[in-house]
Motif scaffolding. Structure first.
Motif, PDB file in Angstrom:
ATOM      1  N   LYS A 102       0.819  -1.214   0.000  1.00 49.02           N
ATOM      2  CA  LYS A 102       0.000   0.000   0.000  1.00 49.02           C
ATOM      3  C   LYS A 102       0.851   1.261   0.000  1.00 49.02           C
ATOM      4  N   LEU A 133      -4.827  -8.576  -3.858  1.00 45.05           N
ATOM      5  CA  LEU A 133      -6.143  -7.954  -3.679  1.00 45.05           C
ATOM      6  C   LEU A 133      -6.152  -6.982  -2.508  1.00 45.05           C
ATOM      7  N   ARG A 134      -5.613  -7.406  -1.385  1.00 50.00           N
ATOM      8  CA  ARG A 134      -5.673  -6.594  -0.166  1.00 50.00           C
ATOM      9  C   ARG A 134      -4.630  -5.477  -0.136  1.00 50.00           C
ATOM     10  N   ASP A 136      -3.770  -3.562  -2.577  1.00 46.53           N
ATOM     11  CA  ASP A 136      -3.979  -2.542  -3.622  1.00 46.53           C
ATOM     12  C   ASP A 136      -2.808  -2.508  -4.591  1.00 46.53           C
ATOM     13  N   ASN A 138      -0.551  -4.217  -8.033  1.00 48.07           N
ATOM     14  CA  ASN A 138      -0.578  -5.004  -9.255  1.00 48.07           C
ATOM     15  C   ASN A 138       0.519  -6.054  -9.155  1.00 48.07           C
ATOM     16  N   ASP A 163      -2.863  -6.241 -14.191  1.00 48.43           N
ATOM     17  CA  ASP A 163      -3.702  -5.238 -13.532  1.00 48.43           C
ATOM     18  C   ASP A 163      -4.736  -5.958 -12.664  1.00 48.43           C
ATOM     19  N   GLN A 165      -6.927  -4.497 -10.563  1.00 50.67           N
ATOM     20  CA  GLN A 165      -8.124  -3.705 -10.259  1.00 50.67           C
ATOM     21  C   GLN A 165      -9.428  -4.342 -10.759  1.00 50.67           C
ATOM     22  N   ARG A 168     -10.421  -6.888  -8.352  1.00 46.13           N
ATOM     23  CA  ARG A 168     -10.840  -6.265  -7.100  1.00 46.13           C
ATOM     24  C   ARG A 168     -12.286  -5.785  -7.205  1.00 46.13           C
ATOM     25  N   GLU A 169     -12.599  -5.163  -8.328  1.00 49.66           N
ATOM     26  CA  GLU A 169     -13.931  -4.577  -8.514  1.00 49.66           C
ATOM     27  C   GLU A 169     -15.032  -5.630  -8.526  1.00 49.66           C
TER      28      GLU A 169
END
Length: 196
Positions: A102, A133-134, A136, A138, A163, A165, A168-169
């Motif tokens: 992070k 995932l946790r 944030d 790549n 990527d 994201q 994650r979404e």
């Protein structure tokens, strides 16, 4: 020069004459942002070999027992290694890795968890997907193509960044993300082993 830079230079100087490093794809490595660097695991030298050939400093988890060895106890933190208790859920190590990601740093991981006995890519543990995932972050897949034999070519291949994201979404599971990571490592191995 900090300890990490000094150690990287010293280890590179020690290993380069023995193993003919061929580094591929280094230009694809993101220059910033949290990156989970995931590689196959074929030899005990994999962490330093990946670390000295990556373009950014890499933080590696190291088994806790190593931090009990007097000389290593003082060196390991300086080369961005942090302890993890093997065989159990180590919450401190998990939090440390997620915090590093992070904060935009690179964390190195071998998703198989242990060295391959036959050199073939094994199954990855879900921890790789969990961190991606946790944290944030790549993912950059990496293939180490041996063998580790003196004066033989040793390839370190960095693949295209994955990527995370979109996963994650849609709240993908750690297992699914780990499978994507392992598939990417497998593709690199298949592509570049032929030319070794």
């Amino acid at each position: 020069m900090n300890l990490y830079s000094f150690a990287k230079t010293a280890v590179y100087a020690a290993l380069k004459p023995i193993y003919r490093f061929e580094v591929i794809g280094i230009e694809k490595f993101p220059k910033e942002g949290g990156i989970l660097l995931c590689a196959n695991h074929i030899d005990a030298l994999d962490p330093p070999v990946v670390g000295i050939n990556a373009p950014r400093p890499v933080n590696f988890m190291a088994k806790e027992e190593l931090f009990n060895i007097p000389i290593l106890k003082s060196i390991l933190p300086g080369v961005n290694a942090f302890p993890v208790k093997r065989g159990m859920s180590d919450r401190d190590a998990l939090r440390r890795a997620i915090k590093l990601l992070k904060n935009g740093e690179v964390v190195g991981l071998f998703p198989e968890g242990t060295r391959s006995k036959d050199g073939k890519l094994g199954k990855g543990f879900s921890g790789a997907g969990f961190f991606a995932l946790r944290g944030d972050a790549n993912v950059v897949p990496c293939a180490i193509i041996g063998p580790y034999k003196p004066f033989r070519k040793l390839k370190i291949v960095f693949g295209e960044m994955i990527d995370i994201q979109p996963y994650r979404e849609r709240k993908a599971s750690p297992d699914e993300v780990t499978e994507v990571i392992m598939s990417s490592i497998g593709e690199l191995l298949e592509q570049y082993e032929k030319t070794n």
